[in-house]
Design a protein around this motif. Structure first.
Motif, mmCIF file in Angstrom:
data_model
loop_
_atom_site.group_PDB
_atom_site.id
_atom_site.type_symbol
_atom_site.label_atom_id
_atom_site.label_comp_id
_atom_site.label_asym_id
_atom_site.label_seq_id
_atom_site.Cartn_x
_atom_site.Cartn_y
_atom_site.Cartn_z
ATOM 1 N N LEU A 61 -65.999 22.060 35.203
ATOM 2 C CA LEU A 61 -64.688 23.099 35.382
ATOM 3 C C LEU A 61 -64.640 23.978 34.136
ATOM 4 O O LEU A 61 -64.234 25.202 34.174
ATOM 5 C CB LEU A 61 -63.539 22.317 35.433
ATOM 6 N N ALA A 119 -63.843 28.265 34.394
ATOM 7 C CA ALA A 119 -62.454 28.366 33.765
ATOM 8 C C ALA A 119 -62.714 29.427 32.681
ATOM 9 O O ALA A 119 -61.876 30.347 32.310
ATOM 10 C CB ALA A 119 -61.907 26.928 33.604
ATOM 11 N N ALA A 158 -63.347 32.839 34.004
ATOM 12 C CA ALA A 158 -61.903 33.659 34.469
ATOM 13 C C ALA A 158 -61.256 33.805 33.229
ATOM 14 O O ALA A 158 -60.513 34.940 33.224
ATOM 15 C CB ALA A 158 -61.126 32.380 35.316
ATOM 16 N N LEU A 159 -61.318 33.120 32.114
ATOM 17 C CA LEU A 159 -60.370 33.567 30.897
ATOM 18 C C LEU A 159 -61.112 34.743 30.188
ATOM 19 O O LEU A 159 -60.240 35.817 29.994
ATOM 20 C CB LEU A 159 -60.604 32.383 29.862
ATOM 21 N N GLY A 194 -61.767 22.328 30.221
ATOM 22 C CA GLY A 194 -61.595 22.898 31.327
ATOM 23 C C GLY A 194 -60.139 23.263 31.712
ATOM 24 O O GLY A 194 -59.937 24.164 31.956
ATOM 25 N N PRO A 195 -59.287 22.139 31.793
ATOM 26 C CA PRO A 195 -57.957 22.545 32.186
ATOM 27 C C PRO A 195 -57.182 23.508 31.214
ATOM 28 O O PRO A 195 -56.525 24.354 31.410
ATOM 29 C CB PRO A 195 -57.144 21.175 31.963
ATOM 30 N N LEU A 230 -59.082 25.789 29.273
ATOM 31 C CA LEU A 230 -59.211 27.273 29.563
ATOM 32 C C LEU A 230 -58.838 27.845 30.975
ATOM 33 O O LEU A 230 -58.533 28.918 31.132
ATOM 34 C CB LEU A 230 -60.988 27.086 29.642
ATOM 35 N N LEU A 231 -58.378 26.898 31.859
ATOM 36 C CA LEU A 231 -58.135 27.503 33.200
ATOM 37 C C LEU A 231 -56.463 27.705 33.154
ATOM 38 O O LEU A 231 -55.948 28.880 33.453
ATOM 39 C CB LEU A 231 -58.158 26.273 34.097
ATOM 40 N N ALA A 269 -56.495 31.166 31.248
ATOM 41 C CA ALA A 269 -56.828 32.144 31.960
ATOM 42 C C ALA A 269 -55.818 32.972 33.050
ATOM 43 O O ALA A 269 -55.663 33.905 33.087
ATOM 44 C CB ALA A 269 -58.034 31.874 32.722
ATOM 45 N N ALA A 319 -53.299 24.402 37.319
ATOM 46 C CA ALA A 319 -53.893 24.412 36.185
ATOM 47 C C ALA A 319 -52.548 23.757 35.072
ATOM 48 O O ALA A 319 -53.200 23.015 33.978
ATOM 49 C CB ALA A 319 -54.181 25.975 35.658
#
Length: 498
Positions: A127, A131, A134-135, A170-171, A173-174, A177, A200
């Motif tokens: 992820l 992620a 996307a950021l 991952g979470p 960065l999500l 983002a 998220a």
């Protein structure tokens, strides 16, 4: 999700440029997918490896114990999948429960293989790639810079080895983002984006303490950016509150405040090292896990990220968080070489900005040629890590210990998983395979006859204790790589008298 999802007539000085084509986005996300697939393929051989004598085995075997006790004792009897007997009689619930929950879900599949426990952390590791992309796109960075920055991160020893145990990245960065996009005043996101934002927020507040910290900061940034409590703030903030309540209920309800306080004190005050020793240890850890070119770019990228108006506030918070996480929790940072993993956030964003600035001065053809060449070099570098000394040292060799104890039963009437000598990580994996609490063998244990003569003892032959001869491995009942099982009677016979 990209910066182009946010159409707004006017821009402030701090907002990233928006012009880009949907065709470019499709190609960009295809590149992100390709990086993710390459990493996934490189992870496949690791998915069914036994839990072994490394940080991954130490941490993930705890979830294997949780899962085994959940199946045996049920939800309530296993303290909501926090029971890790026989390693310890006290339930382990010092962290938010997302990985416990995911392990329980994957553990409901038919069969009983390590992949059921490994799958959740590896999926969370993957992820990180979309992620992170996307950021960077949310900040308005070009696709070329985005893909190269993500590729730089993914092709480091740090990421490839330890991403399964820095599963909260991952979470984190999500949620970062989506907030970067949603925080723009008066922007009304489509329903799908709001759903992703709520997911998220929930994941970040249920995955780890750093996740809770980042989610809280991102929630405040969202409120300050939108300047009102509207449906976006309410939905995202509500998801954060729900996730936080679930985490606190699990942590406090199972472990209690006293145990949690003890863990915090250990990570901040448990060491006896000097400041010089601490700094040297951090330098050695980073040098072992990150190549020199990455460290140089990390320093330059951090400065670039703090200078750039698009990323200044986020980079400042990420830098402060890294300082707190490493220096504030210094005992944890001193003991564990992976503790500094939030530095990957600085590397991702900072290098993305740095590359984006460089590309702005290059002609299109030169950018394309340079990016292609860089992509090939990074792919070759990752292949070198996956197939070379790094894989053998950090992944393959330590699993020999798990292979050895999983393929051999303890002696009849043995009740303790004995270990001797140095070098072995906290042997939760040993407790998992033999269903016994581990305990160290010392001359005092041998003298007190606590162990049966035929009891087997696990030892790393590279670190034989000083009270035994270096040739003790010649008496091994079984060997696997550098690891051996020896009988208590053989240790007694070979013991060196001071």
């Amino acid at each position: 999700m990209t910066a182009t999802d946010v159409a707004q007539p006017a821009q402030t000085a701090e907002e990233p440029p928006r012009p880009t084509t949907s065709k470019e986005d499709r190609w960009g996300w295809a590149g992100v997918g390709a990086i993710t697939v390459v990493l996934a393929v490189s992870f496949i051989p690791r998915l069914n490896l036994p839990f072994g004598d490394n940080h991954m085995g130490r941490i993930i075997s705890r979830y294997a114990l949780h899962l085994a006790n959940l199946h045996e004792k049920g939800i309530v009897g296993s303290d909501f999948s926090a029971d890790w007997e026989p390693y310890s009689n006290a339930a382990y619930a010092h962290h938010p429960p997302l990985l416990n929950i995911l392990t329980a879900l994957f553990g409901s599949f038919p069969g009983d293989q390590p992949i059921e426990v490994w799958l959740a952390p590896y999926l969370l590791a993957l992820l990180v790639v979309p992620a992170g992309a996307a950021l960077l796109r949310g900040f308005g960075l070009r696709w070329t810079a985005t893909l190269l920055a993500v590729g730089l991160m993914a092709s480091t020893t740090f990421f490839w080895v330890y991403s399964p145990i820095m599963f909260d990245l991952g979470p984190i960065l999500l949620i970062s983002a989506v907030v970067v996009v949603l925080r723009r005043k008066d922007y009304q996101p489509p329903r799908w984006l709001l759903v992703i934002a709520c997911i998220a927020a929930l994941l970040a507040t249920m995955v780890s303490w750093p996740g809770i910290g980042f989610a809280g900061a991102m929630g405040l940034w969202l409120l300050l950016g939108r300047r009102k409590i509207d449906r976006v703030v309410l939905w995202v903030g509500g998801a954060m509150v729900v996730g936080l309540l679930i985490s606190l209920t699990f942590i406090v309800g199972v472990s209690g405040i006293a145990d949690l306080t003890h863990q915090a004190e250990f990570r901040t005050q448990g060491g006896t090292f000097t400041a010089e020793q601490f700094l040297r240890r951090q330098g050695r850890n980073l040098d072992a896990l990150l190549p020199i070119w990455y460290l140089v770019l990390l320093a330059l990228g951090t400065l670039a990220g703090l200078w750039d108006k698009r990323t200044r506030l986020y980079m400042a918070f990420a830098l402060l968080f890294n300082i707190f996480w490493t220096v504030g929790l210094n005992n944890g940072a001193y003991i564990h070489d992976y503790w500094d993993y939030p530095v990957m956030i600085l590397g991702l964003v900072g290098m993305g900005v740095l590359i984006d600035r460089v590309i702005a001065f290059l002609p299109g053809k030169l950018t394309l040629v340079g990016a292609t060449a860089a992509g090939l070099v990074l792919t070759a570098w990752l292949a070198f890590i996956v197939t070379g000394k790094t894989d053998r040292s950090y992944v393959e060799t330590p699993t020999d210990a798990g292979t050895l104890v999983s393929q051999h039963d303890p002696a009849p009437d043995q009740t303790v998983a004995w270990v001797a000598g140095g070098g072995l990580s906290t042997p939760r994996w040993f407790a998992y395979y033999w269903d016994m609490a581990p305990k160290a063998v010392t001359p005092e244990v041998l003298a007190s006859n606590q162990a049966n003569p035929d009891d087997l003892v696990l030892m790393d032959l590279r670190k034989v204790p000083t009270w035994l001869p270096k040739t003790i491995g010649d008496r091994a009942a079984a060997k696997q790589g550098h690891y051996a099982l020896l009988r208590i009677s053989d240790l007694k016979a070979a013991e060196i008298t001071p």
